[in-house]
Design an enzyme around this catalytic site. Structure first.
Site, PDB file in Angstrom:
ATOM      1  N   VAL B  77      44.251  45.777  40.749  1.00  0.00           N
ATOM      2  CA  VAL B  77      43.713  43.793  40.896  1.00  0.00           C
ATOM      3  C   VAL B  77      42.948  43.386  40.328  1.00  0.00           C
ATOM      4  CG1 VAL B  77      43.283  43.500  43.176  1.00  0.00           C
ATOM      5  CG2 VAL B  77      43.721  45.812  43.599  1.00  0.00           C
ATOM      6  N   CYS B  78      43.423  42.240  40.255  1.00  0.00           N
ATOM      7  CA  CYS B  78      43.289  41.371  38.628  1.00  0.00           C
ATOM      8  C   CYS B  78      41.629  40.707  39.860  1.00  0.00           C
ATOM      9  CB  CYS B  78      44.441  40.511  39.044  1.00  0.00           C
ATOM     10  SG  CYS B  78      43.258  39.141  37.648  1.00  0.00           S
ATOM     11  N   VAL B  79      40.799  40.966  38.317  1.00  0.00           N
ATOM     12  CA  VAL B  79      39.924  40.519  38.443  1.00  0.00           C
ATOM     13  C   VAL B  79      39.495  39.090  39.125  1.00  0.00           C
ATOM     14  CG1 VAL B  79      38.670  40.045  36.248  1.00  0.00           C
ATOM     15  CG2 VAL B  79      36.719  40.648  38.999  1.00  0.00           C
TER      16      VAL B  79
END
Lengths: 96, 119, 118, 119, 96, 118
Positions: B77-79
């Site tokens: 999950v892209c931070v």
């Protein structure tokens, strides 16, 4: 190259954009709301019949069935997710 | 082949998450390896364990979590996208990990194919 | 080195795609790969000069586009027809991409190890 | 006049939340009453207190919370849409309340104008 | 009735859909990516000049400025959010 | 009683708009108001017969559309041109809306206290 189209051709220009770049013979897969481009009898049906001659035109069966679309223009190939995966095995993909 | 999957839309609002899930299952069934599923932009919303759809509807997060754990797939999950949308360690479900955008570049370098599911 | 490409094809600000496309270009640049950038369709609007975001509070990304060369991103292309249909010429842009014809787009994508469309 | 505002898209992904916010501020400045802002579909994502954008970016949830509390406006987050997307009492920010879809019908009955901000 | 258009006319058909229903004289407000319909010199500029004659065509200044668009077709009225609110005071609104 | 209307204008399933439009029709019906429903553009596709959602797991809402009359929702209209451009006739639909011409659409919206487009 496999071109993926998931928007309705009546609302979005993504299919027309894609067609401007796709070379003759490149496969196009219609899925999600993109499947409406393959429906028979629409105002774009003649246009799409031409597209089906210049390209290998595929449509995702699961998305067709969910939308109750059964009458298709000539020259369209129905595939399922297995067939989707096979197309991706054979081609790089562009999601329009 | 080595596949990567990129998802940029949220669950329920758009069909993209469903399509990506069915594609991933079919790819695994055909013996392909999925190196990573990268959840980006609104796609990060697939990962919240607080999701609670109606009982007769599909539970998109649970479908994903089961797929990740059963097949040991890397779900990133892209931070930055996640922080913008309130997805933090506090709410992230089993099978998902928060990671940097560089992991999408790494996927592009390593995978034979990356398929985008978007709006 | 892998050949990787980011394709900009949506208009800026209305959705976050263009912003995230640019974030990807910068990240990819840090990985020392063979990076290309391509502007087609509404993507050509993302490098328009004269953006003034003071009325909306949304971040202006023009300065970052201007800095691409500093990140050693030099293979930057734009589709001629997409520009022309929007009434834009090279003078309208904050950077100077190399102009290509629509017929080259698919081939350019095909040459990549992988590419993303934003 | 009595205004209502309907938002069906999430923050950051799309400009709709920004436009709705600027419209609401302008309407208040002109002396209008905003009976309710109804957050629906992905619009419910405006309400999470876990949102943490980059420091040089606008903070959409905080902008909304300030607008709601300073002007005492009713901010309703659709319960079914919220549950589907992991927005619960656990994460909801100050100024927002979870409510039923009927409150959108009530808004349509009571407001002179309802303006939709959508994708 | 005020018609609100927020999508790019190059990618979405929402403006054309709206025009099919909007009666002559109805105001149309272009905002967000919708503002590109008012840009001068595009392939739809002639079409839009006609629209500007049949309708009161408005464009939201904040969204124009953010996108760096300064050359507009003739007959378009720039307004700010205050003007947007005034249009809503005077009209019911449809968001396409 | 307030005159309220729900306008369906997007295709089903690709996005959640059509589903939520239908939820609103049902809720509004419970408030004992003067409700109308209008199908235009891709919205006409939401009442297509023959939907089979077994391959996707997404809820089929055809049965709910069929039940609208049971909820005393009787003012249901469809734009002729939108149907025709999509090659659809009344036989294709799970309900029988009254056919109207495009020129009536704005007037019908104008008559409402408020309306929502989905």
């Amino acid at each position: 190259m496999l071109h993926l189209i998931n928007e309705s051709p009546f609302e979005s220009n993504s299919l027309e954009d894609c067609l401007r770049y796709a070379s003759k013979g490149s496969p196009i897969l219609l899925y999600e709301d993109g499947i409406y481009a393959a429906m028979a009898g629409t105002r774009i049906a003649d246009r799409m019949a031409g597209v089906a001659q210049d390209h290998k035109l595929y449509v995702l069966r699961e998305d067709l069935a969910m939308r109750g679309v059964d009458k298709l223009i000539a020259g369209v190939n129905e595939i399922d997710y297995d067939g989707f995966v096979e197309l991706v095995e054979e081609n790089k993909t562009a999601s329009w | 082949m080595k596949f990567g999957i990129l998802i940029t839309e949220g669950p329920y609002q758009h069909e993209a998450s469903d399509s990506a899930y069915h594609f991933a299952k079919a790819a695994l069934a055909k013996g392909h390896e999925i190196l990573r599923v990268f959840f980006y932009q609104d796609g990060v919303l697939n990962s919240t364990r607080l999701m609670e759809p109606q009982s007769d509807d599909r539970h998109i997060q649970k479908q994903w979590s089961a797929l990740a754990t059963e097949n040991n797939i890397d779900f990133i999950v892209c931070v930055a996208a996640a922080k913008r949308r309130g997805i933090t360690d506090e709410v992230i479900a089993e099978g998902f990990k928060i990671g940097g955008l560089g992991m999408l570049t790494e996927l592009a370098i390593e995978a034979d194919r990356v398929v985008e599911f978007r709006a | 080195m892998a050949k990787l490409m980011i394709v900009f094809r949506t208009a800026p600000y209305g959705s976050i795609y263009a912003f995230e496309g640019l974030e990807n270009v910068l990240i990819m640049g840090a990985y020392d790969q063979d990076i290309s950038v391509l502007f087609i369709d509404d993507g050509v609007l993302t490098i328009k000069k004269g953006m003034d975001n003071s009325g909306t509070g949304i971040k202006d990304f023009s300065p970052t586009f201007r800095a691409l060369e500093a990140y050693d991103i030099e293979k930057i292309f734009i589709d001629r027809q997409s520009m022309e249909e929007r009434g834009l010429t090279m003078e309208d842009f904050v950077i100077e991409p190399e102009v290509i014809e629509s017929g080259q787009v698919e081939k350019m994508m095909e040459e990549q190890k992988n590419f993303f469309m934003f």
